[in-house]
Write a protein that holds these residues in place. Structure first.
Motif, PDB file in Angstrom:
ATOM      1  N   VAL A   1       0.837  -1.207   0.000  1.00  0.00           N
ATOM      2  CA  VAL A   1       0.000   0.000   0.000  1.00  0.00           C
ATOM      3  C   VAL A   1       0.867   1.250   0.000  1.00  0.00           C
ATOM      4  O   VAL A   1       0.618   2.205  -0.743  1.00  0.00           O
ATOM      5  CB  VAL A   1      -0.940  -0.003   1.227  1.00  0.00           C
ATOM      6  CG1 VAL A   1      -1.624   1.350   1.388  1.00  0.00           C
ATOM      7  CG2 VAL A   1      -1.994  -1.093   1.087  1.00  0.00           C
ATOM      8  N   ALA A   2       1.918   1.244   0.836  1.00  0.00           N
ATOM      9  CA  ALA A   2       2.820   2.392   0.892  1.00  0.00           C
ATOM     10  C   ALA A   2       3.531   2.596  -0.438  1.00  0.00           C
ATOM     11  O   ALA A   2       3.682   3.723  -0.914  1.00  0.00           O
ATOM     12  CB  ALA A   2       3.845   2.194   2.015  1.00  0.00           C
ATOM     13  N   GLU A   3       3.951   1.488  -1.059  1.00  0.00           N
ATOM     14  CA  GLU A   3       4.641   1.568  -2.342  1.00  0.00           C
ATOM     15  C   GLU A   3       3.730   2.130  -3.427  1.00  0.00           C
ATOM     16  O   GLU A   3       4.130   3.004  -4.207  1.00  0.00           O
ATOM     17  CB  GLU A   3       5.136   0.174  -2.735  1.00  0.00           C
ATOM     18  CG  GLU A   3       5.917   0.135  -4.034  1.00  0.00           C
ATOM     19  CD  GLU A   3       6.298  -1.281  -4.410  1.00  0.00           C
ATOM     20  OE1 GLU A   3       5.400  -2.036  -4.836  1.00  0.00           O
ATOM     21  OE2 GLU A   3       7.473  -1.645  -4.258  1.00  0.00           O
ATOM     22  N   ASP A   4       2.490   1.637  -3.490  1.00  0.00           N
ATOM     23  CA  ASP A   4       1.542   2.135  -4.496  1.00  0.00           C
ATOM     24  C   ASP A   4       1.233   3.609  -4.281  1.00  0.00           C
ATOM     25  O   ASP A   4       1.118   4.382  -5.239  1.00  0.00           O
ATOM     26  CB  ASP A   4       0.240   1.326  -4.443  1.00  0.00           C
ATOM     27  CG  ASP A   4       0.402  -0.065  -5.028  1.00  0.00           C
ATOM     28  OD1 ASP A   4       1.463  -0.318  -5.650  1.00  0.00           O
ATOM     29  OD2 ASP A   4      -0.508  -0.889  -4.879  1.00  0.00           O
ATOM     30  N   PHE A   5       1.106   3.998  -3.009  1.00  0.00           N
ATOM     31  CA  PHE A   5       0.830   5.403  -2.702  1.00  0.00           C
ATOM     32  C   PHE A   5       1.977   6.285  -3.181  1.00  0.00           C
ATOM     33  O   PHE A   5       1.759   7.363  -3.741  1.00  0.00           O
ATOM     34  CB  PHE A   5       0.611   5.564  -1.197  1.00  0.00           C
ATOM     35  CG  PHE A   5       0.217   6.944  -0.788  1.00  0.00           C
ATOM     36  CD1 PHE A   5      -1.082   7.395  -0.971  1.00  0.00           C
ATOM     37  CD2 PHE A   5       1.143   7.813  -0.222  1.00  0.00           C
ATOM     38  CE1 PHE A   5      -1.452   8.674  -0.597  1.00  0.00           C
ATOM     39  CE2 PHE A   5       0.779   9.089   0.157  1.00  0.00           C
ATOM     40  CZ  PHE A   5      -0.520   9.522  -0.030  1.00  0.00           C
ATOM     41  N   MET A   6       3.218   5.819  -2.976  1.00  0.00           N
ATOM     42  CA  MET A   6       4.385   6.575  -3.432  1.00  0.00           C
ATOM     43  C   MET A   6       4.442   6.642  -4.953  1.00  0.00           C
ATOM     44  O   MET A   6       4.758   7.672  -5.537  1.00  0.00           O
ATOM     45  CB  MET A   6       5.673   5.930  -2.897  1.00  0.00           C
ATOM     46  CG  MET A   6       5.836   6.045  -1.399  1.00  0.00           C
ATOM     47  SD  MET A   6       5.987   7.771  -0.868  1.00  0.00           S
ATOM     48  CE  MET A   6       5.772   7.588   0.896  1.00  0.00           C
ATOM     49  N   HIS A   7       4.099   5.527  -5.604  1.00  0.00           N
ATOM     50  CA  HIS A   7       4.140   5.492  -7.063  1.00  0.00           C
ATOM     51  C   HIS A   7       3.133   6.454  -7.688  1.00  0.00           C
ATOM     52  O   HIS A   7       3.354   6.961  -8.784  1.00  0.00           O
ATOM     53  CB  HIS A   7       3.892   4.073  -7.562  1.00  0.00           C
ATOM     54  CG  HIS A   7       5.082   3.179  -7.394  1.00  0.00           C
ATOM     55  ND1 HIS A   7       5.035   1.808  -7.573  1.00  0.00           N
ATOM     56  CD2 HIS A   7       6.368   3.451  -7.065  1.00  0.00           C
ATOM     57  CE1 HIS A   7       6.232   1.297  -7.364  1.00  0.00           C
ATOM     58  NE2 HIS A   7       7.051   2.274  -7.046  1.00  0.00           N
ATOM     59  N   LEU A   8       2.017   6.679  -7.001  1.00  0.00           N
ATOM     60  CA  LEU A   8       1.036   7.625  -7.516  1.00  0.00           C
ATOM     61  C   LEU A   8       1.632   9.025  -7.633  1.00  0.00           C
ATOM     62  O   LEU A   8       1.210   9.823  -8.469  1.00  0.00           O
ATOM     63  CB  LEU A   8      -0.195   7.666  -6.603  1.00  0.00           C
ATOM     64  CG  LEU A   8      -1.094   6.426  -6.641  1.00  0.00           C
ATOM     65  CD1 LEU A   8      -2.168   6.528  -5.571  1.00  0.00           C
ATOM     66  CD2 LEU A   8      -1.743   6.265  -8.011  1.00  0.00           C
ATOM     67  N   GLY A   9       2.611   9.317  -6.780  1.00  0.00           N
ATOM     68  CA  GLY A   9       3.283  10.614  -6.839  1.00  0.00           C
ATOM     69  C   GLY A   9       4.599  10.570  -7.575  1.00  0.00           C
ATOM     70  O   GLY A   9       5.362  11.540  -7.533  1.00  0.00           O
ATOM     71  N   GLY A  10       4.881   9.428  -8.233  1.00  0.00           N
ATOM     72  CA  GLY A  10       6.118   9.331  -8.991  1.00  0.00           C
ATOM     73  C   GLY A  10       7.343   9.119  -8.127  1.00  0.00           C
ATOM     74  O   GLY A  10       8.451   9.508  -8.493  1.00  0.00           O
ATOM     75  N   ILE A  11       7.174   8.504  -6.935  1.00  0.00           N
ATOM     76  CA  ILE A  11       8.294   8.235  -6.031  1.00  0.00           C
ATOM     77  C   ILE A  11       8.375   6.734  -5.813  1.00  0.00           C
ATOM     78  O   ILE A  11       7.365   6.088  -5.534  1.00  0.00           O
ATOM     79  CB  ILE A  11       8.107   8.960  -4.680  1.00  0.00           C
ATOM     80  CG1 ILE A  11       7.963  10.466  -4.911  1.00  0.00           C
ATOM     81  CG2 ILE A  11       9.266   8.679  -3.746  1.00  0.00           C
ATOM     82  CD1 ILE A  11       7.588  11.235  -3.662  1.00  0.00           C
ATOM     83  N   HIS A  12       9.576   6.153  -5.925  1.00  0.00           N
ATOM     84  CA  HIS A  12       9.713   4.700  -5.824  1.00  0.00           C
ATOM     85  C   HIS A  12       9.545   4.199  -4.394  1.00  0.00           C
ATOM     86  O   HIS A  12       9.044   3.123  -4.155  1.00  0.00           O
ATOM     87  CB  HIS A  12      11.072   4.265  -6.378  1.00  0.00           C
ATOM     88  CG  HIS A  12      11.113   4.237  -7.879  1.00  0.00           C
ATOM     89  ND1 HIS A  12      10.436   3.303  -8.622  1.00  0.00           N
ATOM     90  CD2 HIS A  12      11.722   5.050  -8.762  1.00  0.00           C
ATOM     91  CE1 HIS A  12      10.640   3.521  -9.917  1.00  0.00           C
ATOM     92  NE2 HIS A  12      11.418   4.578 -10.026  1.00  0.00           N
ATOM     93  N   ALA A  13      10.010   4.987  -3.416  1.00  0.00           N
ATOM     94  CA  ALA A  13       9.904   4.571  -2.015  1.00  0.00           C
ATOM     95  C   ALA A  13       9.963   5.816  -1.142  1.00  0.00           C
ATOM     96  O   ALA A  13      10.364   6.894  -1.590  1.00  0.00           O
ATOM     97  CB  ALA A  13      11.036   3.610  -1.643  1.00  0.00           C
ATOM     98  N   SER A  14       9.549   5.659   0.112  1.00  0.00           N
ATOM     99  CA  SER A  14       9.561   6.797   1.015  1.00  0.00           C
ATOM    100  C   SER A  14      10.979   7.324   1.201  1.00  0.00           C
ATOM    101  O   SER A  14      11.922   6.556   1.447  1.00  0.00           O
ATOM    102  CB  SER A  14       8.987   6.394   2.373  1.00  0.00           C
ATOM    103  OG  SER A  14       9.111   7.445   3.289  1.00  0.00           O
ATOM    104  N   ASP A  15      11.153   8.635   1.042  1.00  0.00           N
ATOM    105  CA  ASP A  15      12.469   9.242   1.224  1.00  0.00           C
ATOM    106  C   ASP A  15      12.465  10.177   2.442  1.00  0.00           C
ATOM    107  O   ASP A  15      13.261  11.104   2.522  1.00  0.00           O
ATOM    108  CB  ASP A  15      12.890  10.008  -0.031  1.00  0.00           C
ATOM    109  CG  ASP A  15      11.813  10.979  -0.524  1.00  0.00           C
ATOM    110  OD1 ASP A  15      11.003  11.418   0.314  1.00  0.00           O
ATOM    111  OD2 ASP A  15      11.787  11.283  -1.725  1.00  0.00           O
TER     112      ASP A  15
END
Length: 460
Positions: free
Chosen positions: A269-283
């Motif tokens: 879920v966290a990964e998909d949420f990040m991908h929606l904003g064009g980010i691969h993982a939480s930074d």
């Protein structure tokens, strides 16, 4: 009413507030104290997850100082609750022998998740400090493909022969260290899986009952090469607490429990949420340089989007000179298409994640989204076209805007549905189809449609 969780008292505040107060006290202590005795007293009785929460809210230098003070009594479970970037930062503060020592207290699947964060040289050195049997075991497990059942399972599992009685199983558990378990698994003489007994059933059985008589045979076993998304779907579909993992010969090699599955779901879920904003993982915990480089690739897609849109506008520059009022209305079609596409993509991504969308109903789902886009596009196209007519007193402007809104929303519905399905079919992450990628197509298509219709209607 006073509620306590080991070292925390929630009687006078909510959990977040209590933890925030603890963080403030810890920061003051780290700034002013030169010994670890006060720190030991401050964190005494806290759960590993609570200590991890405190650590991740400290500055880097404070975190380093805190971990170094805790080294002698550091609980390896703390590492499991840290984000991957912070986990690596904390692990780097231990030498290899210290790391091996604290990892020995974890279950096998947790040890593997930490070892995978290390490079090959470091995890090889860490395994050299393990007993030879454990070292060989983890080396073999590290060769298993990631994101499969074999990499998710824990090897500590209760297995008993089918000819044993309940009393024999109980005596075995009393005599040896027993891992946490929810089910007892029953096998034949060649360790092939036969069935299971739920813990609640097991404690109610008569001591003289044979395990083969009380076990449940209709149990869902997981092949070792199953992907993790298939595993989470099976746990959700059958409301499982645990499930055995079997090899190609149906022999049990491990067990997957619901807490492992919940962690996979949370990470996804966290990964998909990040991908929606064009980010691969939480930074969130990364440095400025690493954060900037990590986000740059998707920003480049936005640059391409902007350049392509500018080229489309430049190509139809004469149309805008001829009817300058079109400049005011031009962004509307692209904006409507972008929002419509995100809606369709969000529904498709969720349906793919929950296995509601598959090859059996993909055509029906696509047709539904096309119909919805066509209906909404027609409705909004007529409304916005009418507004444009009242504004500019020109039926041609109304036709341009109405037609562009309709066709761009129709395209957005198709793209927002097909992109996730195609990417999932190619074994990619459907969430990558949203954000910059989808916006690029709807922007370019929206401006192109609007200006193309303008050129056609005003020139011919």
């Amino acid at each position: 009413m006073s509620v306590r969780s080991k070292g925390l008292d929630f009687s006078e505040g909510r959990l977040v507030q209590v933890l925030s107060n603890k963080i403030a006290s810890l920061q003051i202590l780290l700034e002013n104290s030169e010994n670890g005795q006060a720190l030991t007293q401050l964190i005494k009785g806290l759960y590993p997850s609570e200590i991890a929460y405190l650590l991740q809210h400290l500055e880097e230098e404070q975190r380093r100082k805190c971990v170094l003070w805790m080294k002698s009594q550091f609980d390896a479970e703390i590492l499991l609750f840290l984000s991957p970037s912070l986990r690596k930062e904390v692990v780097d503060l231990f030498d290899i022998s210290e790391l091996s020592r604290i990892l020995m207290h974890l279950e096998s699947d947790d040890v593997l998740s930490i070892l995978r964060d290390l490079d090959a040289i470091h995890y090889q050195k860490a395994l050299n400090d393990f007993p030879p049997e454990k070292s060989r075991f983890f080396l073999e497990r590290l060769r298993y493909p990631q994101c499969t059942a074999s990499s998710l399972m824990q090897s500590e599992v209760l297995i008993f022969p089918d000819h044993w009685k309940v009393i024999q199983a109980l005596e075995h558990m009393r005599s040896y260290h027993t891992p946490r378990f929810y089910d007892v698994f029953v096998v034949d003489d060649e360790r092939r899986f036969l069935g299971s007994i739920e813990l609640s059933t097991f404690v109610k059985c008569q001591e003289e009952d044979l395990l083969s008589e009380v076990m449940t045979r209709s149990v869902h076993a997981i092949p070792m090469d199953w992907r993790q998304d298939e595993i989470t779907f099976m746990f959700r579909l059958y409301e499982l607490i645990s499930a055995p993992v079997i090899d190609k010969d149906a022999r049990i090699i491990g067990v997957i429990t619901v807490d492992d599955v919940m962690r996979v779901i949370e990470d996804k879920v966290a990964e998909d949420f990040m991908h929606l904003g064009g980010i691969h993982a939480s930074d969130f915990h990364k440095t400025v340089s690493k954060t900037s480089l990590g986000r740059l690739n998707w920003l480049l897609i936005t640059v391409i989007d902007a350049v392509l849109t500018s080229l489309v506008i430049h190509f139809f520059e004469k149309v805008l000179h001829f009817k300058q009022g079109l400049i005011v209305l031009m962004p509307i079609a692209a904006a409507m298409g972008g929002n419509s596409g995100i809606q369709a993509a969000t529904v498709a991504i969720r349906a793919l994640a929950t296995k509601e969308l598959n090859t059996l109903n993909s055509v029906r789902f696509l047709w539904k989204e096309v119909s919805v886009s066509c209906f909404n596009g027609s409705l909004l196209g007529v409304g916005l076209g009418g507004l444009a007519f009242l504004w500019f007193k020109d039926i041609r402007v109304a036709l341009v805007l109405g037609g562009a809104v309709l066709f761009n929303m129709l395209w957005a519905g198709i793209a927002g549905t097909l992109f996730p399905m195609i990417i999932a079919r190619l074994s990619g992450d459907p969430a990558l189809s949203s954000g910059p990628l989808l916006t690029t197509t709807t922007d370019v298509f929206g401006y192109g449609l609007f200006l193309g219709l303008s050129y056609f209607i005003f020139k011919f």
